[in-house]
Design a protein around this motif. Structure first.
Motif, mmCIF file in Angstrom:
data_model
loop_
_atom_site.group_PDB
_atom_site.id
_atom_site.type_symbol
_atom_site.label_atom_id
_atom_site.label_comp_id
_atom_site.label_asym_id
_atom_site.label_seq_id
_atom_site.Cartn_x
_atom_site.Cartn_y
_atom_site.Cartn_z
ATOM 1 N N PHE A 129 -23.761 -10.372 27.925
ATOM 2 C CA PHE A 129 -22.878 -9.946 26.827
ATOM 3 C C PHE A 129 -21.538 -10.663 26.870
ATOM 4 O O PHE A 129 -21.026 -10.982 27.938
ATOM 5 N N ARG A 130 -20.996 -10.886 25.696
ATOM 6 C CA ARG A 130 -19.675 -11.510 25.618
ATOM 7 C C ARG A 130 -18.635 -10.563 26.220
ATOM 8 O O ARG A 130 -18.822 -9.353 26.255
ATOM 9 N N GLU A 131 -17.544 -11.161 26.671
ATOM 10 C CA GLU A 131 -16.564 -10.408 27.421
ATOM 11 C C GLU A 131 -16.015 -9.211 26.633
ATOM 12 O O GLU A 131 -15.740 -9.311 25.442
ATOM 13 N N GLY A 132 -15.889 -8.099 27.319
ATOM 14 C CA GLY A 132 -15.260 -6.924 26.710
ATOM 15 C C GLY A 132 -16.196 -6.083 25.866
ATOM 16 O O GLY A 132 -15.889 -4.953 25.534
ATOM 17 N N PHE A 133 -17.341 -6.658 25.511
ATOM 18 C CA PHE A 133 -18.220 -5.959 24.580
ATOM 19 C C PHE A 133 -18.887 -4.736 25.183
ATOM 20 O O PHE A 133 -19.085 -3.724 24.519
#
Lengths: 431, 329
Positions: A129-133
């Motif tokens: 997953f992309r960061e922070g998601f």
């Protein structure tokens, strides 16, 4: 002979038949679950909200999933947003949820705290997953959802109409007053049952945006109360009052009958909305001979747009599922299979996984969404905590009461007072 | 059923209502034809699916909802006993008054209009003409499909802005648009839907009309009574039990209208709460707001209200309804 000589025999026959039926039913219960082969497939259910376009591509992607996973059959269903949640609420009470379904951030707490969702740590893939998601998919530290995509608010507008009527392209930092003036200009220029913009005051998300622009929030940090007062709400509901009175935004009698929305129906020149809606609107608008563009929504403060990156939707697995493994396979497939990602495109928003971002095919409209999100990256602030469980109902009430204001059945103050009564009851009801 | 008295039954069991003979149910006895008790048992056995069905799907849930109405039951979180608080809260609930107003308005409009329409058509259809069977079927037809989702959706389209109703009425200078978007008239859509489906009361009226003795009409005609007088002084009194029955049934039904209202107005009773029927509000409280306890209290108040209305009607009927052959009542 009036008496049936076979009466007794018939009765014993019936007894026999029903006994056989009971036995057959018992035998069926005693069987092990499906083997998960082509002849005896595992069946899982998958449901989402959205329009026909989303349904078509989702079905296509799921067909590919079934092809690659012989032995799993997916039963699908979809509905529009309000209908979807009305149905889910009833089914949530009767513990009859689909195996895999689409979740909205505003409902996550409701489902999550009731123990209806399967904890997903170690069940689905979480490394891409992309960061922070992933943070927005956790409730009090437990991962109970996976983000399918992200979105943020924007202003979607008809660049061609704005230009034709001498209105400069809006840019981040654009003020609400400037937007109102532009709506009036475009409406006057278009004439004849078309409008420069829509009435935004009935949307709870837009009020949240407006509150964030003033450093506020919709709910208090603990999610137990409303974080503004009646006067503030009455003020918000009056932000479009002059436009509405002048007929610069479409009247409620008209919008109540719109099925696809003003932009798609070639009747509106602009609308505040979620940025991922744009690729969905774009093909129809282009077919109508228009061009859509996307920019930041208007703000009270050019340095604080109030925006945050929100999971536009999430996938969850019901805790009651008997097929956790197959369900997880479907979720992983939808988020991580390059071919599936190509089919699904950006209908649900900009993909939340790196694989998704690398493989998604971008048309001009989707590219515009990515460019837009990059352009406002500097303005994105911390998302609010997952909203209280009553949010879904409060959101509905918010729209209903604003409709009263539009019809002139209630003044903004009366409607605001009633909103607080209702919202406080709903919030108290969840505690 | 059986014309000859049962020869094998013990004498004690022949009298009506006499207790059946007991005795062991040995293998030898099984061969004997069933005693009264046995027959009753068989009867109940065949009824079990319906008995179980009504216990499980009607009586049980009703009792459960009665209990819930005294709790603050949340659809997901459960709840606790709070006594009469829900009932007290209804008096302070601004939505309660609105829902009652909408529902009463509908009952007062729809019931009389529907009954007048069905009586008028019934009078036309009791004449003996060629092809009368076809007309009877044709007029009954709408009531078979009216409560379906499909019709509600068609109805919505008929009354949309620029739809047939809007266009038609515009010829006569109407500028209120479609009923769908206009809260001051939107309830008329549902009233019209109800009037359109007058099949059931119509059939009952027809049966009633055919039973009015023709001698009465003939005698009155000889005495010089006109059509109107005969209608008012013969048809209406002779029909009064049937009228009473229809008023009662239609009123009870009208209070419970849900399906079409829900499809046309949604859970919010749109536009602007103008179709916020009592039942729609119950649904919204239970399944949008998840306040099952409070919604149950609403439901029970409706049950009570309909009960009271029915009782009042029965009282009123004592003086208004004429039962032939019961002149000394």
């Amino acid at each position: 002979m009036m008496r049936n000589p076979h009466g007794l025999r018939r009765r014993s026959l019936l007894t026999g038949a029903s006994a056989a039926a009971v036995l057959a039913a018992a035998a069926a219960c005693g069987e092990d679950g499906p083997a998960g082969t082509a002849d005896d497939p595992i069946e899982i259910s998958f449901e989402w909200w959205g329009d026909q376009t989303r349904a078509d591509i989702t079905k296509e992607a799921v067909a590919l999933f079934e092809q690659k996973n012989v032995g799993i059959k997916v039963k699908m269903n979809f509905a529009d947003f309000p209908t979807y949640w009305e149905g889910m609420t009833g089914r949530m009470a009767s513990q009859d949820l689909p195996d895999v379904f689409q979740m909205d951030y505003s409902r996550l707490r409701q489902f999550g705290t009731s123990g209806l969702l399967l904890p997903l740590e170690g069940v689905v893939k979480t490394d891409d997953f992309r960061e922070g998601f992933l943070e927005t998919a956790k409730l009090d530290g437990t991962l109970i959802a996976v983000p399918a995509a992200g979105n943020t608010l924007g202003l979607i507008y008809r660049a061609d109409w704005f230009e034709a009527h001498g209105v400069a392209a809006p840019a981040p930092g654009y003020s609400w007053d400037a937007y109102k003036a532009d709506i009036a200009t475009v409406t006057a220029g278009l004439g004849g049952g078309k409008w420069g913009g829509g009435d935004w005051a009935g949307q709870y998300h837009f009020m949240e945006l407006w509150l964030r622009q003033q450093g506020g929030s919709f709910y208090t940090e603990d999610g137990k109360a409303i974080a503004f007062d009646q006067a503030k709400l009455a003020e918000w509901w009056q932000t479009t009052a002059d436009l509405y009175a002048a007929g610069d935004v479409p009247p409620v009698e008209t919008t109540i009958e719109w099925v696809e929305g003003g932009l798609v129906q070639d009747l509106l020149a602009s609308e505040i909305g979620w940025d991922n809606f744009m690729p969905g609107f774009s093909p129809t608008v282009e077919a109508n001979g228009g061009t859509l563009a996307l920019t930041a929504p208007p703000s009270l403060d050019p340095n604080n747009l109030g925006l945050y990156l929100k999971p536009s939707m999430q996938f969850v697995i019901a805790a009651a599922t008997e097929q956790a493994e197959a369900s997880a396979k479907l979720v992983d497939f939808l988020l991580g299979d390059p071919e599936a990602i190509k089919i699904l495109g950006t209908s649900r928003g900009i993909p939340a996984t790196n694989t998704g971002l690398e493989n998604v095919e971008l048309d001009a409209a989707s590219q515009a969404v990515i460019d837009y999100e990059a352009s406002v990256a500097q303005y994105l602030t911390t998302p609010p905590p997952a909203p209280p469980a009553a949010t879904g109902a409060i959101e509905v009430k918010f729209g209903e009461l604003y409709q009263q204001v539009q019809y002139g059945e209630m003044t903004p103050d009366e409607a605001a007072a009633l909103f607080f009564t209702e919202a406080e009851t709903l919030l108290a009801n969840e505690q | 059923m059986s014309a000859s008295p049962s020869t094998t039954a013990p004498p004690a069991a022949t009298g009506a209502g006499a207790p059946p003979a007991g005795g062991s149910r040995g293998a030898a006895k099984r061969r004997t034809p069933p005693s009264r008790r046995g027959e009753r048992l068989v009867g109940y056995t065949f009824m079990t699916p319906w008995i179980i069905g009504s216990l499980v799907f009607t009586v049980g849930p009703m009792l459960w909802s009665l209990y819930l109405s005294f709790t603050d039951y949340h659809l997901l979180l459960g709840g606790e006993f709070i006594g009469l608080e829900n009932y007290a809260a209804m008096f302070d609930d601004p939505m309660f008054g609105r829902a009652v107003k909408v529902t009463l308005l509908y009952v007062l409009l729809a019931v009389p209009l529907k009954l007048i329409a069905s009586l008028a058509v019934a009078m036309l259809l009791t004449q003996s003409r060629r092809g009368i069977g076809f007309y009877r079927a044709a007029f009954y037809m709408p009531s078979l499909i009216a409560m379906s989702v499909g019709i509600a959706i068609v109805w919505k389209a008929l009354f949309a802005g620029g739809g047939p109703q809007d266009q038609f009425m515009s010829w006569f200078g109407w500028d209120g648009g479609g009923f769908i978007g206009n809260p001051s008239v939107s309830i008329l859509m549902l009233v019209l839907l109800s009037v359109w489906t007058f099949g059931a009361p119509m059939v009952i009226f027809m049966a009633g009309l055919l039973q009015v003795p023709s001698e009465l009409h003939e005698a009155a005609e000889v005495d010089g009574a006109g059509k109107w007088h005969r209608f008012v002084h013969i048809t209406i009194p002779m029909l009064s039990p049937v009228i009473f029955f229809n008023v009662l049934m239609e009123t009870v039904h009208a209070f419970q209208l849900f399906g079409p209202a829900f499809i046309i107005g949604g859970t919010a009773g749109g536009p602007a709460w103008s179709t916020l029927f009592y039942t729609v509000r119950i649904y919204a409280l239970a399944f949008v707001d998840l306040r099952m306890g409070y919604a149950s209290a609403w439901a029970w108040v409706l049950v009570l209200a309909v009960g009271v209305v029915t009782l009042v009607m029965f009282r009123a009927a004592k003086n208004l309804v004429y039962y032939a052959g019961e002149d000394n009542r």
